[in-house]
Design a protein around this motif. Structure first.
Motif, mmCIF file in Angstrom:
data_model
loop_
_atom_site.group_PDB
_atom_site.id
_atom_site.type_symbol
_atom_site.label_atom_id
_atom_site.label_comp_id
_atom_site.label_asym_id
_atom_site.label_seq_id
_atom_site.Cartn_x
_atom_site.Cartn_y
_atom_site.Cartn_z
ATOM 1 N N PRO B 8 -80.715 57.436 39.670
ATOM 2 C CA PRO B 8 -81.481 58.056 40.856
ATOM 3 C C PRO B 8 -81.963 57.222 41.958
ATOM 4 O O PRO B 8 -81.836 57.467 42.985
ATOM 5 N N LEU B 9 -82.590 56.127 41.734
ATOM 6 C CA LEU B 9 -83.268 55.043 42.617
ATOM 7 C C LEU B 9 -82.172 54.406 43.408
ATOM 8 O O LEU B 9 -82.227 54.479 44.508
ATOM 9 N N LEU B 10 -81.118 54.052 42.660
ATOM 10 C CA LEU B 10 -80.148 53.457 43.621
ATOM 11 C C LEU B 10 -79.434 54.284 44.468
ATOM 12 O O LEU B 10 -79.266 54.077 45.613
ATOM 13 N N ASP B 11 -79.391 55.716 43.886
ATOM 14 C CA ASP B 11 -78.726 56.556 44.792
ATOM 15 C C ASP B 11 -79.443 56.684 46.057
ATOM 16 O O ASP B 11 -79.145 56.732 47.204
ATOM 17 N N ALA B 12 -80.793 56.936 45.917
ATOM 18 C CA ALA B 12 -81.822 56.786 46.875
ATOM 19 C C ALA B 12 -81.711 56.041 47.900
ATOM 20 O O ALA B 12 -81.912 56.153 49.220
ATOM 21 N N CYS B 13 -81.939 54.717 47.370
ATOM 22 C CA CYS B 13 -81.712 53.313 48.169
ATOM 23 C C CYS B 13 -80.496 53.361 49.356
ATOM 24 O O CYS B 13 -80.607 53.301 50.495
ATOM 25 N N VAL B 14 -79.355 53.772 48.726
ATOM 26 C CA VAL B 14 -78.071 53.690 49.596
ATOM 27 C C VAL B 14 -78.276 54.902 50.358
ATOM 28 O O VAL B 14 -77.815 54.714 51.652
ATOM 29 N N LEU B 15 -78.803 56.013 50.180
ATOM 30 C CA LEU B 15 -78.801 57.361 50.891
ATOM 31 C C LEU B 15 -79.706 56.983 52.225
ATOM 32 O O LEU B 15 -79.519 57.273 53.389
ATOM 33 N N ALA B 16 -80.807 56.244 51.903
ATOM 34 C CA ALA B 16 -81.795 55.873 52.630
ATOM 35 C C ALA B 16 -81.135 54.997 53.821
ATOM 36 O O ALA B 16 -81.622 55.098 54.930
ATOM 37 N N VAL B 17 -80.467 53.931 53.241
ATOM 38 C CA VAL B 17 -79.859 53.116 54.300
ATOM 39 C C VAL B 17 -78.662 53.849 55.180
ATOM 40 O O VAL B 17 -78.984 53.730 56.490
ATOM 41 N N LEU B 18 -78.123 54.789 54.612
ATOM 42 C CA LEU B 18 -77.081 55.573 55.489
ATOM 43 C C LEU B 18 -77.601 56.516 56.356
ATOM 44 O O LEU B 18 -77.277 57.043 57.419
ATOM 45 N N SER B 19 -78.972 57.011 56.001
ATOM 46 C CA SER B 19 -79.586 58.018 56.766
ATOM 47 C C SER B 19 -80.233 57.297 57.969
ATOM 48 O O SER B 19 -80.491 57.985 59.158
ATOM 49 N N ARG B 20 -80.073 55.966 57.992
ATOM 50 C CA ARG B 20 -80.299 55.119 59.355
ATOM 51 C C ARG B 20 -79.352 55.036 60.306
ATOM 52 O O ARG B 20 -79.421 54.499 61.500
ATOM 53 N N GLY B 21 -78.197 55.641 59.833
ATOM 54 C CA GLY B 21 -76.750 55.370 60.359
ATOM 55 C C GLY B 21 -75.745 54.941 59.648
ATOM 56 O O GLY B 21 -75.965 54.478 58.375
ATOM 57 N N ASP B 22 -74.409 55.306 60.108
ATOM 58 C CA ASP B 22 -73.467 54.983 59.388
ATOM 59 C C ASP B 22 -73.177 53.511 58.808
ATOM 60 O O ASP B 22 -73.738 52.813 59.796
ATOM 61 N N ALA B 23 -72.550 53.134 58.006
ATOM 62 C CA ALA B 23 -72.482 51.796 57.781
ATOM 63 C C ALA B 23 -71.195 51.506 56.757
ATOM 64 O O ALA B 23 -70.678 52.131 56.036
ATOM 65 N N THR B 29 -74.256 46.759 51.557
ATOM 66 C CA THR B 29 -74.821 45.731 50.600
ATOM 67 C C THR B 29 -75.610 44.718 51.201
ATOM 68 O O THR B 29 -76.531 44.647 50.573
ATOM 69 N N GLN B 30 -75.209 44.198 52.298
ATOM 70 C CA GLN B 30 -76.243 43.200 52.825
ATOM 71 C C GLN B 30 -77.607 43.734 52.986
ATOM 72 O O GLN B 30 -78.696 43.021 52.800
ATOM 73 N N GLN B 31 -77.753 44.926 53.506
ATOM 74 C CA GLN B 31 -79.081 45.603 53.781
ATOM 75 C C GLN B 31 -79.710 45.714 52.395
ATOM 76 O O GLN B 31 -80.902 45.388 52.348
ATOM 77 N N VAL B 32 -78.938 46.022 51.480
ATOM 78 C CA VAL B 32 -79.892 46.375 50.298
ATOM 79 C C VAL B 32 -80.069 45.077 49.524
ATOM 80 O O VAL B 32 -81.377 45.027 49.230
ATOM 81 N N LYS B 33 -79.157 44.133 49.555
ATOM 82 C CA LYS B 33 -79.323 42.846 49.087
ATOM 83 C C LYS B 33 -80.609 42.059 49.708
ATOM 84 O O LYS B 33 -81.313 41.515 49.098
ATOM 85 N N ALA B 34 -80.739 42.283 50.975
ATOM 86 C CA ALA B 34 -82.067 41.509 51.668
ATOM 87 C C ALA B 34 -83.171 42.062 51.140
ATOM 88 O O ALA B 34 -84.174 41.128 50.962
ATOM 89 N N ARG B 35 -83.322 43.292 50.294
ATOM 90 C CA ARG B 35 -84.521 43.519 49.875
ATOM 91 C C ARG B 35 -84.696 43.581 48.491
ATOM 92 O O ARG B 35 -85.692 43.368 47.804
#
Lengths: 358, 105
Positions: B8-23, B29-35
């Protein structure tokens, strides 16, 4: 290794554990990943993803196809990749090449057929002998053993990839995997541990009933705890790649007939000697007092972790070009001097590239 | 990282990144990896699952002569993300309460 070679290696490794449909799906993702990053970042992506065999293993573990280590860590240890299941990596030597074994052997001559070196003993212990297990069509035949500390590594095999790696979490260990048939003759790899000396060699005299030429992946993997300095590392393979990672020894000598040699931050205090007859030789890291890198047909690449001013070098190629720090130097270049490091690089047909620290 | 990231957390992380714009995959991956210490091999099945569940859609767009595969969040995805955000807030508060350094706790 470029993008396609990387994906091929990933694919062949995944094939061991992951069903085809999922494998295709995974590969598509990694193709996309490379596409997204673009050709200019291809190298970065390869560095980021790491060893394709390790990645395949991680993917298989994450998807529950193999039982992995529960400890969180950056990547699996090499021996886990190998003991967990079979080696498909070694099959990256195309099977057709096996018929050329005879050629490779004649090139190397005695170095291959009797590649066994006598070395100094440190401890007195009863010998421990491990032998590969033979079962036809069982690619993961092999043995793995954790060992008491050794100070000498001596590998002399007619065929197979050899990896010697030092890592913080690694024990002293040896893994010998795979067996193969060439022209009706069965070959096997054997290791022994005696008096602080680890030996791996190939027996080739066993007669097989079938005349098939076949291979089940041949691979030797030796691990050493990081920070230990060995007396000597000597590796000779007739046909196969040799990889040294992070290991430290007074003297390191590597020779392969057909295959690439890659030394990645392996360190020799006194002498480092890397040779491939047919493949490329790549050295990254600190130089030894005396470093010799030689390739017959391939390219020689050295990323030396020292300043150019600290190194005396003699670089020469028959038909290729020589480059030093992106300077074109023709067919040969020599810089003499009584300097801490001495580098000699030779290639028959390939190019030589040497880069120093700024 | 000592703490495991559940689905559930992983899903939320990916969705949160995408909620800021298509990628596309690499940038995502780089955005998630950065954090977080999470690799592309972990993210890929997350994307597949979210796509299957209708939380995101995929479209191709050509970029310098090659195709890039973009991921975009859907309405279902936004609903799931908001739900996860709420659940996370409760979870986080509870954890902090339990873990806080308080001698009189």
């Amino acid at each position: 290794m470029d993008r396609n070679a990387y994906l091929n290696r990933l694919s062949s490794n995944l094939a061991r554990w992951v069903p085809e449909q999922e494998r295709r799906d995974i590969l598509r993702w990694y193709e996309e990943y490379f596409n997204d990053a673009g050709p200019e970042r291809e190298r970065d992506v390869i560095n980021e993803l790491g060893d394709p065999a390790a990645l395949a293993w991680r993917l298989a573990v994450e998807r529950g196809y193999v039982e992995g280590d529960n400890e969180p860590r950056r990547g699996p240890k090499l021996w886990q990749i190998i003991t967990g299941a079979a080696i498909v990596v070694a099959l990256s030597i195309p099977i057709m090449l096996f018929t050329q074994l005879a050629t490779a052997r004649s090139i190397l001559g005695n170095a291959v057929t009797h590649a066994q070196t006598e070395v100094v003993a440190r401890q007195t212990e009863p010998p421990l002998i491990g032998q590969t297990v033979f079962e036809e069509n069982l690619p993961d035949s092999g043995v793995y053993a954790e060992l008491e500390p050794f100070t000498v590594i001596d590998v002399g095999i007619p065929l197979g990839d050899v990896t010697v790696v030092a890592d913080v979490n690694d024990p002293y260990s040896v893994g010998v995997f795979g067996d193969y048939y060439v022209a009706g003759r069965r070959y096997e790899l054997t290791w022994s541990m005696e008096n602080g000396r680890l030996r791996v060699w190939g027996n080739s005299e066993k007669q097989s009933s079938s005349a098939d030429t076949d291979s089940h992946g041949v691979q030797v993997v030796i691990t050493v705890p990081e920070g230990e300095t060995l007396e000597q590392i000597q590796v000779t393979t007739g046909l196969g790649d040799v990889n040294l990672v992070n290991v430290v020894a007074n003297e390191i000598t590597v020779e392969t007939g057909g295959g690439d040699v890659v030394s990645s931050w392996a360190y020799a205090w006194k002498k480092l000697c890397l040779t491939s007859r047919l493949g490329d030789v790549t050295l990254e890291g600190a130089l030894a007092e005396k470093t010799e890198v030689t390739s017959g047909l391939g390219n020689v690449t050295v990323y030396a972790a020292c300043a150019e001013d600290d190194c005396a070098y003699d670089l020469s190629t028959g038909l290729g070009d020589v480059w030093v720090n992106d300077r074109y130097c023709g067919k040969n270049v020599e810089k003499k001097g009584n300097l801490p490091y001495e580098l000699e690089a030779t290639s028959g047909l390939g190019d030589i590239y040497v880069g120093f620290d700024d | 990282m000592a703490f495991a990231m559940g689905t559930p957390l992983l899903d939320a992380c990916v969705l949160a990144v995408l909620s800021r714009g298509d990628a596309y995959g690499y940038v995502l991956t780089q955005q998630v990896k950065a954090r977080l210490d999470i690799s592309e091999s972990t993210l890929y099945p997350v994307l597949r699952r979210l796509e299957r569940d209708g939380c995101l859609t995929v479209y191709d767009q050509s970029f310098q002569g090659r195709n890039r595969r973009y991921y975009a969040i859907t309405d279902i995805g936004r609903t799931v993300l908001n739900k996860r955000r709420g659940e996370w807030a409760v979870f986080r508060d509870g954890l902090e309460e339990l873990l806080k350094e308080d001698a009189h706790g």
